[in-house]
Design a protein around this motif. Sequence first.
Motif, PDB file in Angstrom:
ATOM      1  N   MET A   1       0.851  -1.180   0.000  1.00 38.96           N
ATOM      2  CA  MET A   1       0.000   0.000   0.000  1.00 38.96           C
ATOM      3  C   MET A   1       0.894   1.239   0.000  1.00 38.96           C
ATOM      4  O   MET A   1       1.852   1.317   0.753  1.00 38.96           O
ATOM      5  N   THR A   2       0.547   2.210  -0.821  1.00 39.53           N
ATOM      6  CA  THR A   2       1.362   3.421  -0.917  1.00 39.53           C
ATOM      7  C   THR A   2       1.124   4.315   0.308  1.00 39.53           C
ATOM      8  O   THR A   2       0.063   4.234   0.944  1.00 39.53           O
ATOM      9  N   PRO A   3       2.083   5.187   0.597  1.00 42.37           N
ATOM     10  CA  PRO A   3       1.885   6.128   1.710  1.00 42.37           C
ATOM     11  C   PRO A   3       0.647   7.015   1.501  1.00 42.37           C
ATOM     12  O   PRO A   3      -0.067   7.309   2.454  1.00 42.37           O
ATOM     13  N   PHE A   4       0.392   7.417   0.257  1.00 41.99           N
ATOM     14  CA  PHE A   4      -0.790   8.242  -0.016  1.00 41.99           C
ATOM     15  C   PHE A   4      -2.067   7.471   0.327  1.00 41.99           C
ATOM     16  O   PHE A   4      -2.973   8.012   0.971  1.00 41.99           O
ATOM     17  N   THR A   5      -2.145   6.219  -0.076  1.00 41.75           N
ATOM     18  CA  THR A   5      -3.322   5.398   0.232  1.00 41.75           C
ATOM     19  C   THR A   5      -3.501   5.268   1.734  1.00 41.75           C
ATOM     20  O   THR A   5      -4.621   5.388   2.248  1.00 41.75           O
ATOM     21  N   GLN A   6      -2.420   5.048   2.459  1.00 42.57           N
ATOM     22  CA  GLN A   6      -2.498   4.958   3.927  1.00 42.57           C
ATOM     23  C   GLN A   6      -3.034   6.254   4.516  1.00 42.57           C
ATOM     24  O   GLN A   6      -3.867   6.232   5.425  1.00 42.57           O
ATOM     25  N   LYS A   7      -2.549   7.385   3.996  1.00 37.93           N
ATOM     26  CA  LYS A   7      -3.010   8.676   4.510  1.00 37.93           C
ATOM     27  C   LYS A   7      -4.478   8.911   4.187  1.00 37.93           C
ATOM     28  O   LYS A   7      -5.229   9.427   5.021  1.00 37.93           O
ATOM     29  N   VAL A   8      -4.900   8.531   2.987  1.00 41.54           N
ATOM     30  CA  VAL A   8      -6.311   8.690   2.604  1.00 41.54           C
ATOM     31  C   VAL A   8      -7.196   7.887   3.551  1.00 41.54           C
ATOM     32  O   VAL A   8      -8.208   8.389   4.052  1.00 41.54           O
ATOM     33  N   ILE A   9      -6.820   6.665   3.813  1.00 42.28           N
ATOM     34  CA  ILE A   9      -7.586   5.826   4.733  1.00 42.28           C
ATOM     35  C   ILE A   9      -7.660   6.474   6.112  1.00 42.28           C
ATOM     36  O   ILE A   9      -8.725   6.533   6.733  1.00 42.28           O
ATOM     37  N   ALA A  10      -6.539   7.005   6.584  1.00 40.54           N
ATOM     38  CA  ALA A  10      -6.513   7.665   7.897  1.00 40.54           C
ATOM     39  C   ALA A  10      -7.406   8.904   7.911  1.00 40.54           C
ATOM     40  O   ALA A  10      -8.122   9.149   8.888  1.00 40.54           O
ATOM     41  N   VAL A  11      -7.365   9.694   6.845  1.00 40.70           N
ATOM     42  CA  VAL A  11      -8.200  10.899   6.779  1.00 40.70           C
ATOM     43  C   VAL A  11      -9.674  10.518   6.797  1.00 40.70           C
ATOM     44  O   VAL A  11     -10.468  11.085   7.556  1.00 40.70           O
ATOM     45  N   ILE A  12     -10.058   9.547   5.977  1.00 36.16           N
ATOM     46  CA  ILE A  12     -11.464   9.151   5.929  1.00 36.16           C
ATOM     47  C   ILE A  12     -11.930   8.622   7.283  1.00 36.16           C
ATOM     48  O   ILE A  12     -13.013   8.957   7.749  1.00 36.16           O
ATOM     49  N   ARG A  13     -11.088   7.835   7.928  1.00 35.39           N
ATOM     50  CA  ARG A  13     -11.440   7.324   9.259  1.00 35.39           C
ATOM     51  C   ARG A  13     -11.602   8.442  10.283  1.00 35.39           C
ATOM     52  O   ARG A  13     -12.301   8.281  11.274  1.00 35.39           O
ATOM     53  N   SER A  14     -10.925   9.557  10.064  1.00 33.35           N
ATOM     54  CA  SER A  14     -10.960  10.657  11.034  1.00 33.35           C
ATOM     55  C   SER A  14     -12.207  11.526  10.921  1.00 33.35           C
ATOM     56  O   SER A  14     -12.452  12.359  11.793  1.00 33.35           O
ATOM     57  N   ILE A  15     -13.001  11.356   9.867  1.00 31.37           N
ATOM     58  CA  ILE A  15     -14.189  12.194   9.687  1.00 31.37           C
ATOM     59  C   ILE A  15     -15.211  11.824  10.764  1.00 31.37           C
ATOM     60  O   ILE A  15     -15.695  10.702  10.799  1.00 31.37           O
ATOM     61  N   PRO A  16     -15.535  12.763  11.646  1.00 31.12           N
ATOM     62  CA  PRO A  16     -16.477  12.437  12.725  1.00 31.12           C
ATOM     63  C   PRO A  16     -17.922  12.340  12.240  1.00 31.12           C
ATOM     64  O   PRO A  16     -18.287  12.901  11.206  1.00 31.12           O
ATOM     65  N   GLU A  17     -18.712  11.654  13.011  1.00 31.59           N
ATOM     66  CA  GLU A  17     -20.140  11.549  12.728  1.00 31.59           C
ATOM     67  C   GLU A  17     -20.738  12.948  12.649  1.00 31.59           C
ATOM     68  O   GLU A  17     -20.412  13.827  13.447  1.00 31.59           O
ATOM     69  N   GLY A  18     -21.601  13.163  11.671  1.00 33.66           N
ATOM     70  CA  GLY A  18     -22.251  14.457  11.510  1.00 33.66           C
ATOM     71  C   GLY A  18     -21.474  15.440  10.659  1.00 33.66           C
ATOM     72  O   GLY A  18     -21.865  16.600  10.539  1.00 33.66           O
ATOM     73  N   TYR A  19     -20.390  14.997  10.050  1.00 36.28           N
ATOM     74  CA  TYR A  19     -19.573  15.839   9.182  1.00 36.28           C
ATOM     75  C   TYR A  19     -19.265  15.098   7.892  1.00 36.28           C
ATOM     76  O   TYR A  19     -19.379  13.875   7.823  1.00 36.28           O
ATOM     77  N   VAL A  20     -18.868  15.857   6.880  1.00 35.49           N
ATOM     78  CA  VAL A  20     -18.473  15.289   5.603  1.00 35.49           C
ATOM     79  C   VAL A  20     -17.163  15.915   5.153  1.00 35.49           C
ATOM     80  O   VAL A  20     -16.752  16.951   5.675  1.00 35.49           O
ATOM     81  N   MET A  21     -16.535  15.256   4.194  1.00 36.12           N
ATOM     82  CA  MET A  21     -15.381  15.830   3.499  1.00 36.12           C
ATOM     83  C   MET A  21     -15.588  15.599   2.012  1.00 36.12           C
ATOM     84  O   MET A  21     -16.289  14.668   1.615  1.00 36.12           O
ATOM     85  N   THR A  22     -14.954  16.435   1.210  1.00 34.01           N
ATOM     86  CA  THR A  22     -15.003  16.250  -0.233  1.00 34.01           C
ATOM     87  C   THR A  22     -13.837  15.361  -0.653  1.00 34.01           C
ATOM     88  O   THR A  22     -12.855  15.210   0.073  1.00 34.01           O
ATOM     89  N   TYR A  23     -13.958  14.803  -1.846  1.00 31.74           N
ATOM     90  CA  TYR A  23     -12.880  13.976  -2.383  1.00 31.74           C
ATOM     91  C   TYR A  23     -11.583  14.792  -2.453  1.00 31.74           C
ATOM     92  O   TYR A  23     -10.518  14.325  -2.051  1.00 31.74           O
ATOM     93  N   GLY A  24     -11.685  16.027  -2.942  1.00 37.44           N
ATOM     94  CA  GLY A  24     -10.514  16.893  -3.043  1.00 37.44           C
ATOM     95  C   GLY A  24      -9.953  17.279  -1.688  1.00 37.44           C
ATOM     96  O   GLY A  24      -8.740  17.379  -1.509  1.00 37.44           O
ATOM     97  N   GLY A  25     -10.829  17.489  -0.712  1.00 40.33           N
ATOM     98  CA  GLY A  25     -10.379  17.824   0.636  1.00 40.33           C
ATOM     99  C   GLY A  25      -9.600  16.686   1.264  1.00 40.33           C
ATOM    100  O   GLY A  25      -8.589  16.899   1.941  1.00 40.33           O
ATOM    101  N   ILE A  26     -10.047  15.469   1.005  1.00 39.55           N
ATOM    102  CA  ILE A  26      -9.338  14.294   1.515  1.00 39.55           C
ATOM    103  C   ILE A  26      -7.981  14.192   0.841  1.00 39.55           C
ATOM    104  O   ILE A  26      -6.960  13.956   1.503  1.00 39.55           O
ATOM    105  N   ALA A  27      -7.945  14.398  -0.473  1.00 37.66           N
ATOM    106  CA  ALA A  27      -6.674  14.332  -1.209  1.00 37.66           C
ATOM    107  C   ALA A  27      -5.683  15.376  -0.680  1.00 37.66           C
ATOM    108  O   ALA A  27      -4.506  15.065  -0.457  1.00 37.66           O
ATOM    109  N   ARG A  28      -6.164  16.603  -0.456  1.00 33.38           N
ATOM    110  CA  ARG A  28      -5.297  17.661   0.085  1.00 33.38           C
ATOM    111  C   ARG A  28      -4.767  17.275   1.460  1.00 33.38           C
ATOM    112  O   ARG A  28      -3.579  17.415   1.742  1.00 33.38           O
ATOM    113  N   ALA A  29      -5.655  16.799   2.325  1.00 29.24           N
ATOM    114  CA  ALA A  29      -5.256  16.425   3.686  1.00 29.24           C
ATOM    115  C   ALA A  29      -4.247  15.272   3.670  1.00 29.24           C
ATOM    116  O   ALA A  29      -3.417  15.161   4.561  1.00 29.24           O
TER     117      ALA A  29
END
Length: 110
Positions: A1-29
């Motif tokens: 797994m690439t470092p970027f993929t690991q980071k994407v997974i971590a970012v998505i997991r960090s999104i709390p209930e009641g909030y959203v992120m955009t695809y681009g926002g996740i990529a930036r983060a």
Amino acid sequence: MTPFTQKVIAVIRSIPEGYVMTYGGIARAAGSPRGARQVVRILHSMSRTYKLPWHRVVNVKGEIALTDDESSSLQRLYLLGEGIVFDAKGAIDLQRYQYHPKFEDELQLE
């Protein structure tokens, strides 16, 4: 797994209930501002395996990007269940509900 993929997974997991992120926002983060399409690929291929809250990811307009009626209805239902409100056109107010990770560089990689 690439470092970027690991980071994407971590970012998505960090999104709390009641909030959203955009695809681009996740990529930036995750360190790749132009990697929104990669985020789509990662969500599609790894959501089940890593138990990602895929329903908290929307497009830049605050809309559900899934075109399959069943999947988009399920995503909307999950988001409504978390208290997210849609406007008359089916969009989410990103000013109100968009999550911005505070410590992007310190996200836990598992």
